[in-house]
Design an enzyme around this catalytic site. Structure first.
Site, PDB file in Angstrom:
ATOM      1  N   GLU A  75       0.810  -1.222   0.000  1.00 41.35           N
ATOM      2  CA  GLU A  75       0.000   0.000   0.000  1.00 41.35           C
ATOM      3  C   GLU A  75       0.846   1.277   0.000  1.00 41.35           C
ATOM      4  O   GLU A  75       0.662   2.169   0.818  1.00 41.35           O
ATOM      5  CB  GLU A  75      -0.961  -0.007   1.183  1.00 41.35           C
ATOM      6  CG  GLU A  75      -1.921  -1.190   1.164  1.00 41.35           C
ATOM      7  CD  GLU A  75      -2.837  -1.246   2.374  1.00 41.35           C
ATOM      8  OE1 GLU A  75      -2.801  -0.317   3.215  1.00 41.35           O
ATOM      9  OE2 GLU A  75      -3.582  -2.237   2.496  1.00 41.35           O
ATOM     10  N   ASP A  94     -12.054 -10.414   0.129  1.00 44.09           N
ATOM     11  CA  ASP A  94     -13.324 -10.528   0.838  1.00 44.09           C
ATOM     12  C   ASP A  94     -14.289  -9.532   0.199  1.00 44.09           C
ATOM     13  O   ASP A  94     -13.876  -8.629  -0.520  1.00 44.09           O
ATOM     14  CB  ASP A  94     -13.201 -10.320   2.352  1.00 44.09           C
ATOM     15  CG  ASP A  94     -12.502  -9.026   2.745  1.00 44.09           C
ATOM     16  OD1 ASP A  94     -12.522  -8.057   1.961  1.00 44.09           O
ATOM     17  OD2 ASP A  94     -11.935  -8.965   3.841  1.00 44.09           O
ATOM     18  N   ASN A 137       2.123  -5.207  -3.098  1.00 46.11           N
ATOM     19  CA  ASN A 137       0.750  -5.547  -2.744  1.00 46.11           C
ATOM     20  C   ASN A 137      -0.063  -4.274  -2.496  1.00 46.11           C
ATOM     21  O   ASN A 137       0.410  -3.355  -1.823  1.00 46.11           O
ATOM     22  CB  ASN A 137       0.763  -6.414  -1.474  1.00 46.11           C
ATOM     23  CG  ASN A 137      -0.577  -7.056  -1.178  1.00 46.11           C
ATOM     24  OD1 ASN A 137      -1.149  -7.730  -2.033  1.00 46.11           O
ATOM     25  ND2 ASN A 137      -1.081  -6.862   0.028  1.00 46.11           N
ATOM     26  N   HIS A 144     -10.224  -6.467  -1.779  1.00 47.00           N
ATOM     27  CA  HIS A 144     -11.236  -6.094  -0.786  1.00 47.00           C
ATOM     28  C   HIS A 144     -12.352  -5.339  -1.505  1.00 47.00           C
ATOM     29  O   HIS A 144     -12.179  -4.188  -1.907  1.00 47.00           O
ATOM     30  CB  HIS A 144     -10.630  -5.195   0.297  1.00 47.00           C
ATOM     31  CG  HIS A 144      -9.636  -5.877   1.173  1.00 47.00           C
ATOM     32  ND1 HIS A 144      -9.964  -6.944   1.981  1.00 47.00           N
ATOM     33  CD2 HIS A 144      -8.322  -5.631   1.381  1.00 47.00           C
ATOM     34  CE1 HIS A 144      -8.885  -7.329   2.654  1.00 47.00           C
ATOM     35  NE2 HIS A 144      -7.878  -6.563   2.296  1.00 47.00           N
ATOM     36  N   GLU A 162      -5.976 -10.824  -0.645  1.00 42.58           N
ATOM     37  CA  GLU A 162      -6.739 -10.536   0.580  1.00 42.58           C
ATOM     38  C   GLU A 162      -8.233 -10.449   0.264  1.00 42.58           C
ATOM     39  O   GLU A 162      -8.927  -9.541   0.725  1.00 42.58           O
ATOM     40  CB  GLU A 162      -6.262  -9.228   1.210  1.00 42.58           C
ATOM     41  CG  GLU A 162      -4.781  -9.155   1.498  1.00 42.58           C
ATOM     42  CD  GLU A 162      -4.349  -7.845   2.162  1.00 42.58           C
ATOM     43  OE1 GLU A 162      -5.206  -7.161   2.766  1.00 42.58           O
ATOM     44  OE2 GLU A 162      -3.151  -7.512   2.091  1.00 42.58           O
TER      45      GLU A 162
END
Length: 397
Positions: free
Chosen positions: A170, A291, A216, A258, A289
């Site tokens: 990030e 979701d 990432n 996400h 990651e």
């Protein structure tokens, strides 16, 4: 003539059905893919299906089902928190390796690969570090040395035991940040400048020559306008292309995935295009990651199926889009969900105004949701020519 052919075909079908009915059921269906795990089904494509692991839940004697699902359903694991700097070195110079070591040992027993998360991030830093910078007792020259030492220490300890490292996490702003023009953001960029990104990859490679080294980030699932001033995916693409041109040993880009059902999100073709373009640089990719959260309206919290069901369906559709795109790109090596059960999801504790949840592929009682079944179907029914075996990359020197 057409009618006679149809009737003949029908007679053959009936006769064939009769023969099949005479065969024992076990002989008819020796292989039932629907009974297999995500882990086993992913192996058909050389794809690793993984989860982030909450070590407290893993060690909770009252949660045997959590341990069973981690072991049986997934072929790769990521430490949700215990490899982050604040967990590893809460006191300067004193590392606590216990939880991270335990995850690596558990993965080895289970025959799983490990994604290391994370070597450099602006969040979840130890207080001694951020306080020292804030009060001036740690200047930028020392800070750079501390960062190098941390990367070297952690990557060296797990040398040969980590499949993919999230080296830098990030580092890029969002269009809604200030200033709105995309830029390198956060603690490390503010104090060391953007050059820390290349430094981090070089230091990680020196410490572990065998791990695949990833950048990432979130909100990079698809390209937007193509203008790096407001298209985060384009900014990251240009960044990693520049790193490669300078000989920086970066092996891949991780897209966190996400998502939320309240947003427009993407279609499969958009996501696949992004993966293909990163692969065109010679990079591997991964969803790291995943979701898909939903608003927990009053109706959802009251158990109103008319509000719950559309959210579960929308969530499943988003998992499907990301997984289908990953399957279509051989350099997409792994698909990791960020926790697999709503019982231990990070979402409700982070997105609470308004409250959000329902983000994972199992409910709070460890029952598989529609998203789990859709992922399983994708892995069962996908195949050549659009889905090919994964590439086997070598770490870049």
């Amino acid at each position: 003539m057409i009618l006679r052919r149809w009737m003949a075909a029908g007679l053959v079908a009936v006769a064939t059905a009769g023969v099949l009915n005479a065969v024992p059921a076990t002989a008819q269906r020796p292989y039932d893919p629907t009974a297999q795990s995500l882990r086993a089904l992913g192996q058909r494509h050389g794809l690793y299906v993984g989860t982030a692991v909450d070590m407290a839940a893993l060690n909770d004697a009252a949660e045997p089902r959590y341990r069973e699902i981690v072991r049986d359903e997934f072929s790769t694991v990521t430490a949700e928190n215990v490899m982050k700097w604040e967990s590893l070195e809460p006191t300067r110079g004193t590392y606590d390796w216990s939880a991270a070591d335990e995850l690596v040992a558990t993965a080895r027993r289970n025959g799983q690969k490990v994604r290391g998360h994370v070597l450099v991030w602006h969040s979840q830093l130890p207080k001694w570090l951020t306080d020292g910078v804030a009060d001036g007792s740690i200047d930028n020259t020392e800070l750079r040395s501390i960062l190098r030492q941390h990367i070297t220490t952690v990557a060296s300890r797990y040398r040969g035991k980590i499949w993919q490292w999230d080296v830098v996490n990030e580092a890029v702003s969002d269009p809604w940040d200030t200033p709105s023009t995309l830029h390198y953001k956060g603690f490390w960029a503010e104090h060391l400048g953007p050059g820390y990104v290349a430094d981090a990859f070089r230091w990680a490679r020196a410490a572990d020559p065998t791990a695949l080294l990833f950048y990432n980030d979130y909100n990079i699932e698809a390209f937007g306008s193509g203008d790096p001033a407001n298209d985060k995916t384009q900014f990251v693409y240009d960044m990693v292309k520049g790193l490669l041109a300078r000989g920086v040993p970066i092996d891949g880009v991780g897209s966190q995935g996400h998502l939320g059902t309240q947003y427009g999100n993407y279609d499969t073709l958009q996501v696949a295009d992004a993966l293909h373009r990163f692969a065109g640089l010679g990079l591997s990719t991964a969803f790291t990651e995943v979701d898909v959260r939903s608003r927990l309206t009053d109706g959802v919290q009251a158990g109103d199926s008319e509000e719950i069901n559309p959210r579960l369906q929308a969530s499943a559709a988003n998992f499907h889009v990301l997984l289908q795109a990953c399957l279509a790109e051989p350099r997409c090596l792994s698909f990791t969900v960020w926790g697999f059960t709503d019982r231990h999801s990070w979402v409700p504790g982070t997105f609470d105004d308004p409250p959000q949840g329902l983000a994972t592929i199992y409910d709070e009682n460890y029952q598989p949701k529609r998203a789990y079944q859709v992922m399983k179907a994708d892995l069962i029914y996908a195949g050549p020519p659009y889905v090919r075996m994964r590439a086997t990359p070598k770490p870049r020197r």
